[in-house]
Design a protein around this motif. Structure first.
Motif, PDB file in Angstrom:
ATOM      1  N   LEU A 710       0.830  -1.202   0.000  1.00  0.00           N
ATOM      2  CA  LEU A 710       0.000   0.000   0.000  1.00  0.00           C
ATOM      3  C   LEU A 710       0.866   1.254   0.000  1.00  0.00           C
ATOM      4  CD1 LEU A 710      -2.850   1.122   0.067  1.00  0.00           C
ATOM      5  CD2 LEU A 710      -2.816   0.944   2.567  1.00  0.00           C
ATOM      6  N   THR A 711       1.977   1.208   0.729  1.00  0.00           N
ATOM      7  CA  THR A 711       2.903   2.344   0.738  1.00  0.00           C
ATOM      8  C   THR A 711       3.491   2.560  -0.655  1.00  0.00           C
ATOM      9  OG1 THR A 711       3.458   1.937   3.049  1.00  0.00           O
ATOM     10  CG2 THR A 711       4.997   3.270   1.790  1.00  0.00           C
ATOM     11  N   ALA A 712       3.804   1.478  -1.337  1.00  0.00           N
ATOM     12  CA  ALA A 712       4.341   1.598  -2.696  1.00  0.00           C
ATOM     13  C   ALA A 712       3.319   2.224  -3.639  1.00  0.00           C
ATOM     14  CB  ALA A 712       4.761   0.218  -3.203  1.00  0.00           C
ATOM     15  N   ILE A 713       2.038   1.869  -3.465  1.00  0.00           N
ATOM     16  CA  ILE A 713       0.980   2.471  -4.297  1.00  0.00           C
ATOM     17  C   ILE A 713       0.890   3.966  -4.024  1.00  0.00           C
ATOM     18  CG2 ILE A 713      -1.515   2.541  -4.657  1.00  0.00           C
ATOM     19  CD1 ILE A 713      -1.561  -0.477  -4.189  1.00  0.00           C
ATOM     20  N   ARG A 714       0.962   4.339  -2.734  1.00  0.00           N
ATOM     21  CA  ARG A 714       0.888   5.766  -2.395  1.00  0.00           C
ATOM     22  C   ARG A 714       2.044   6.535  -3.016  1.00  0.00           C
ATOM     23  NH1 ARG A 714       3.350   8.787   1.114  1.00  0.00           N
ATOM     24  NH2 ARG A 714       4.224   7.089   2.359  1.00  0.00           N
ATOM     25  N   THR A 715       3.251   5.956  -2.954  1.00  0.00           N
ATOM     26  CA  THR A 715       4.418   6.618  -3.543  1.00  0.00           C
ATOM     27  C   THR A 715       4.270   6.724  -5.058  1.00  0.00           C
ATOM     28  OG1 THR A 715       5.788   5.704  -1.769  1.00  0.00           O
ATOM     29  CG2 THR A 715       6.932   6.536  -3.716  1.00  0.00           C
ATOM     30  N   GLN A 716       3.751   5.661  -5.653  1.00  0.00           N
ATOM     31  CA  GLN A 716       3.568   5.650  -7.108  1.00  0.00           C
ATOM     32  C   GLN A 716       2.584   6.715  -7.562  1.00  0.00           C
ATOM     33  OE1 GLN A 716       2.318   1.827  -8.565  1.00  0.00           O
ATOM     34  NE2 GLN A 716       1.819   2.579 -10.620  1.00  0.00           N
ATOM     35  N   THR A 717       1.553   6.950  -6.728  1.00  0.00           N
ATOM     36  CA  THR A 717       0.528   7.934  -7.114  1.00  0.00           C
ATOM     37  C   THR A 717       0.912   9.355  -6.742  1.00  0.00           C
ATOM     38  OG1 THR A 717      -0.645   7.612  -5.019  1.00  0.00           O
ATOM     39  CG2 THR A 717      -1.297   6.212  -6.889  1.00  0.00           C
ATOM     40  N   GLY A 718       2.056   9.524  -6.020  1.00  0.00           N
ATOM     41  CA  GLY A 718       2.505  10.858  -5.665  1.00  0.00           C
ATOM     42  C   GLY A 718       1.716  11.485  -4.537  1.00  0.00           C
ATOM     43  N   ASN A 719       1.114  10.680  -3.656  1.00  0.00           N
ATOM     44  CA  ASN A 719       0.300  11.205  -2.559  1.00  0.00           C
ATOM     45  C   ASN A 719       1.022  11.054  -1.222  1.00  0.00           C
ATOM     46  OD1 ASN A 719      -2.415  12.017  -3.681  1.00  0.00           O
ATOM     47  ND2 ASN A 719      -2.249   9.950  -4.545  1.00  0.00           N
ATOM     48  N   SER A 720       0.477  11.708  -0.192  1.00  0.00           N
ATOM     49  CA  SER A 720       1.046  11.672   1.156  1.00  0.00           C
ATOM     50  C   SER A 720       0.331  10.600   1.993  1.00  0.00           C
ATOM     51  CB  SER A 720       0.900  13.036   1.829  1.00  0.00           C
ATOM     52  OG  SER A 720      -0.478  13.322   2.033  1.00  0.00           O
ATOM     53  N   ARG A 721       0.830  10.436   3.235  1.00  0.00           N
ATOM     54  CA  ARG A 721       0.169   9.483   4.142  1.00  0.00           C
ATOM     55  C   ARG A 721      -1.264   9.895   4.424  1.00  0.00           C
ATOM     56  NH1 ARG A 721       4.890   9.470   7.252  1.00  0.00           N
ATOM     57  NH2 ARG A 721       3.892  10.794   8.808  1.00  0.00           N
ATOM     58  N   ALA A 722      -1.530  11.198   4.460  1.00  0.00           N
ATOM     59  CA  ALA A 722      -2.897  11.663   4.724  1.00  0.00           C
ATOM     60  C   ALA A 722      -3.863  11.115   3.677  1.00  0.00           C
ATOM     61  CB  ALA A 722      -2.935  13.189   4.744  1.00  0.00           C
ATOM     62  N   TRP A 723      -3.389  10.989   2.427  1.00  0.00           N
ATOM     63  CA  TRP A 723      -4.248  10.438   1.366  1.00  0.00           C
ATOM     64  C   TRP A 723      -4.596   8.984   1.667  1.00  0.00           C
ATOM     65  CZ3 TRP A 723      -3.188   6.421  -2.080  1.00  0.00           C
ATOM     66  CH2 TRP A 723      -4.100   6.264  -3.150  1.00  0.00           C
ATOM     67  N   THR A 724      -3.618   8.217   2.157  1.00  0.00           N
ATOM     68  CA  THR A 724      -3.878   6.810   2.473  1.00  0.00           C
ATOM     69  C   THR A 724      -4.976   6.687   3.513  1.00  0.00           C
ATOM     70  OG1 THR A 724      -1.567   6.264   2.014  1.00  0.00           O
ATOM     71  CG2 THR A 724      -2.840   4.669   3.300  1.00  0.00           C
ATOM     72  N   TYR A 725      -4.873   7.467   4.588  1.00  0.00           N
ATOM     73  CA  TYR A 725      -5.884   7.378   5.643  1.00  0.00           C
ATOM     74  C   TYR A 725      -7.243   7.890   5.162  1.00  0.00           C
ATOM     75  CZ  TYR A 725      -2.395   6.114   9.109  1.00  0.00           C
ATOM     76  OH  TYR A 725      -1.436   5.456   9.823  1.00  0.00           O
ATOM     77  N   LYS A 726      -7.222   8.878   4.285  1.00  0.00           N
ATOM     78  CA  LYS A 726      -8.486   9.389   3.745  1.00  0.00           C
ATOM     79  C   LYS A 726      -9.188   8.306   2.925  1.00  0.00           C
ATOM     80  CE  LYS A 726     -10.345  13.215   0.988  1.00  0.00           C
ATOM     81  NZ  LYS A 726     -10.008  14.442   0.211  1.00  0.00           N
ATOM     82  N   ILE A 727      -8.409   7.597   2.091  1.00  0.00           N
ATOM     83  CA  ILE A 727      -8.987   6.527   1.273  1.00  0.00           C
ATOM     84  C   ILE A 727      -9.536   5.402   2.162  1.00  0.00           C
ATOM     85  CG2 ILE A 727      -8.393   4.650  -0.309  1.00  0.00           C
ATOM     86  CD1 ILE A 727      -8.722   7.190  -1.774  1.00  0.00           C
TER      87      ILE A 727
END
Length: 765
Positions: A710-727
């Motif tokens: 999941l962290t790799a997906i976030r990095t690939q999409t150019g988003n921050s940790r806040a985006w992960t928790y929002k999703i």
């Protein structure tokens, strides 16, 4: 433990050392008096003839003896009016015969054959008749006079002093542990309540230990009562747990949770009502009350137990964890459980009604629910108004849906528990420190019987009074002792963990309503590993960024949990964080330093490690904002320091030293890579959805926000940790994911992917 070391029958018979000696001699001694009286009368009559047997004195002696015989005969008839007719006639005729023979001998002397024959045959027959009567009266079941049995005789001697004049007792049952009898009260003069209040005076008069006599009402007769004499010392010592009473049976069968003072099992059918467990610290209300009750419940096939303890984490209920269908130690999890149960109750009642059930019954198809709340005031203080109302509605409605509630606390007054809660509970009261607390922990009829749990305080952990729907009228005011699970804490916890492992919640077949809210776990948690990652993880050439990123996300989660905890407690100390978050001491210090940098706590007090909390506990808006911000941003300083090693420990600096500018090579080495371009929101979400489907197919539905993929997906999409928790939060709200906040790091479980399929279909259209 079925037999008392001091049987109650012996306690009654030998209430004092003097009576012990008398009892030993009485087996033969009771037969001697009639013969002694016969011999004494013959000797006295002979003396009377020698003194007054000649004229003219004999005339006056005969007249005096005749008059005395008449008076004594009439007096005997008069004073035996309470006896049955046969006893009254026996005593009166004996007096008349003895007096007549004495008069005759005074005139004639003992030389006359008729007089001697009358003494031998008539006197012997009378003495034997009294012997026969004594033997019969001493046997069981006699109703003559004061009862004829040991308890009846002892009672009849002391009833007047106790204020029960005219009452009689008859023994109805004798066991190794108790003597039970029926008390007949004077109709229209005394009631069972009078006898109940006289119990302590009876104990004093009968010279028995305090607490030996228990008196209860007779359900069929207002002029009768049930008296039980037992030895209170029999339950002053711990009683080993004998094992589950009905393993694998229905909860409809009684729970065996201890022994009453009279040696009877405490068999408590806990269906269709709620229970309040109250007692001072150290009285055994948790280990004695909750452990024995819930230990029995988890051994039944049709029960699910949900437990909440915001006060002591795993300390009390941890050993039971494997047998619980859900165990919450944090506010968020507790609120989620309350809301889920509240939402499910109408569906359960509808399910029962559709199948023709007015109430839950064994075999109806629904799993019986129990909600256990340890230290209730802590939970009530944490709940908002709406959630407290939901908890109150659960108490009112869950019985119809097949369930009950167990509330445990130290003092159930209006400042600690809503009156609505207390009014619906059966009562189990352990030792108390204040007599004024008795009214909060006992039922109305227990208070009427003058029970005294405050006499125990914490000297006899596990001793209690119990009054509920299935408690017999003879036992609601009788002390009991719950079972002990071990000689010490370690042994007890090991025994309970083994018991819970033998009846794991995960191994039970439950209904869909239960499966929807249950989160069975394994054994009690072990302390978490240190937060600090191994230095090798950050070695040059090995670091691809994922380890550091994972540590940063975990630290952010813990930082948010620590902030929520210290603000709620208004206490910030390493000991608090270590006990509640179960992390090493050095990580607690790191969290507190980070909270100080965030202006949530202040510096430690001089000479101590406690810190002031700078945010008020009632500032809800600020708390939610701060906690959410910490969870999404973390603490960059802690993240950087966690993986940094001092390259040259010999180089030091102090306050005021000039900071040396980096060389060009050093500056180039610290240049960060440019962030990846941000992907379109729909495409980024699509990668997450595809990843969730892949995990579902692989049978790995549970993950954390710091998962490497999941962290790799976030990095690939150019988003921050806040985006992960929002999703992830949005997916939880849509029912795609379940969230578990019971541990220090929240976990997510894939629940239902159909909303994602519908979204994909709508996008394609």
């Amino acid at each position: 433990m079925r037999k008392s070391s001091a049987p109650s029958l012996q306690l009654v018979q030998d209430a004092s050392m003097e009576r012990l000696a008398a009892a030993a001699a009485s087996k033969i001694g009771v037969l001697v008096p009639p013969w002694l009286i016969l011999g004494a009368e013959a000797a006295t009559a002979a003396i009377s003839h020698a003194l007054w047997g000649e004229a003219p004195a004999v005339t006056w002696a005969a007249m005096g003896s005749t008059l005395a015989t008449t008076v004594l005969t009439g007096l005997t008839w008069a004073i035996t009016h309470q006896r049955r007719m046969i006893g009254r006639l026996h005593a009166t005729l004996t007096t008349a015969a003895a007096g007549g023979w004495f008069t005759t001998v005074t005139v004639t002397g003992l030389d006359t054959p008729v007089v001697t024959g009358a003494l031998f045959f008539g006197g012997g027959a009378l003495a034997l008749s009294w012997n026969i009567r004594t033997v019969i009266r001493s046997g069981p079941g006699s109703e003559d006079g004061d009862g004829g049995d040991t308890l009846a005789r002892l009672f009849s001697r002391r009833r007047d002093e106790a204020g029960l004049k005219g009452a009689r007792v008859r023994t109805t049952e004798v066991t190794d542990n108790k003597v039970k009898g029926k008390m007949q009260l004077p109709p229209g003069e005394k009631t069972a309540d009078d006898a109940i209040k006289a119990a302590d005076r009876l104990e004093s008069g009968m010279q028995l230990p305090p607490g030996s006599v228990t008196i209860a009402r007779d359900d069929d007769r207002a002029d009768q009562a049930v008296i039980t004499v037992s030895d209170p010392r029999a339950i002053r010592r711990p009683i080993p747990w004998p094992g589950p009473s009905h393993p694998g049976a229905s909860v409809d069968k009684p729970l065996r949770i201890g022994l009453y003072q009279d040696g009877d099992d405490v068999e408590y059918r806990f269906v269709g009502h709620h229970l309040q467990i109250m007692g001072m610290t150290g009285s055994g209300k948790s280990i004695g009350g909750a452990w024995n009750i819930i230990g029995e419940l988890i051994s039944r096939k049709d029960v699910a137990v949900f437990s909440i303890d915001l006060s002591k984490d795993d300390q009390t209920m941890g050993p039971l964890r494997e047998g619980l269908h859900r165990f919450e130690t944090g506010k968020a999890g507790a609120v989620d459980l309350i809301r889920a149960m509240h939402k499910a109750i109408p569906a359960r009642t509808k399910w029962l009604a559709e199948r023709g059930y007015s109430n839950w019954e064994p075999g109806c198809g629904l799993t019986y629910w129990f909600l256990h709340v340890e230290e209730l005031p802590k939970l009530v203080g944490e709940l908002g108004g709406e959630d407290e109302e939901r908890l109150g509605e659960i108490l009112k409605e869950i019985r119809s849906a097949g369930g009950g509630v167990i509330l445990s606390l130290q003092r159930a007054d209006y400042t600690q528990i809503p009156t609505l809660f207390r009014s619906q509970m059966a009562k189990m009261c352990f030792g108390l420190s204040d007599p004024d607390d008795v009214k909060y922990g006992t039922s109305a009829r227990q208070r009427k019987a003058d029970v005294e749990p405050h006499e125990w305080e914490d000297h006899y952990p596990g001793m209690a009074y119990l009054d509920g729907k299935s408690v017999r009228t003879t036992h609601y005011a009788m002390p009991l002792r719950t079972y002990s699970w071990g000689r010490n804490s370690a042994e007890a916890r090991a025994a309970m963990m083994a018991h819970a492992a033998a009846f794991p919640a995960a191994g039970k077949k439950v209904d869909p309503f239960t499966a929807g809210i249950a989160r069975p776990t394994g054994p009690a948690r072990t302390p978490a590993p240190p937060l600090t990652p191994p230095p090798a993880a950050f070695d040059e050439g090995q670091d691809d960024g994922s380890e550091r990123e994972e540590f940063a996300a975990e630290f952010a989660e813990l930082l948010a949990a620590a902030a929520s905890l210290v603000i709620a407690r208004q206490n910030a100390s390493p000991a608090l964080l270590q006990s509640r978050l179960r992390i090493p001491a050095e990580d607690c210090l790191r969290l507190l330093e980070a909270l100080e940098r965030k202006d949530i706590v202040g510096p430690p007090h001089p000479g101590g490690d406690e810190r002031p909390v700078l945010i008020a506990a009632d500032d809800t808006a600020t708390i939610l904002s701060v906690v959410d911000h910490l969870r999404t941003t973390g603490d960059p300083v802690a993240e950087a320091l966690a993986g940094s090693e001092d390259p040259d420990p010999s180089v030091t600096a102090g306050h005021g030293d000039r900071v040396q500018e980096p060389t060009q090579a050093e500056a180039d080495a610290y240049q960060a890579d440019a962030p990846a371009p941000k992907m379109a929101p729909e495409a980024a979400r699509g990668l997450v959805y595809a990843w969730l489907r892949q995990r579902r197919q692989a049978g790995r539905p549970t993950f954390t926000a710091t998962d490497r993929d999941l962290t790799a997906i976030r990095t690939q999409t150019g988003n921050s940790r806040a985006w992960t928790y929002k999703i992830l939060t949005a997916l939880h709200q849509r029912g795609v994911l379940d969230v578990d906040t019971s541990d220090s790091v929240r976990t997510y479980t894939i629940k239902d992917l159909s909303p994602l399929d519908r979204e994909d279909h709508a996008t394609a259209a």
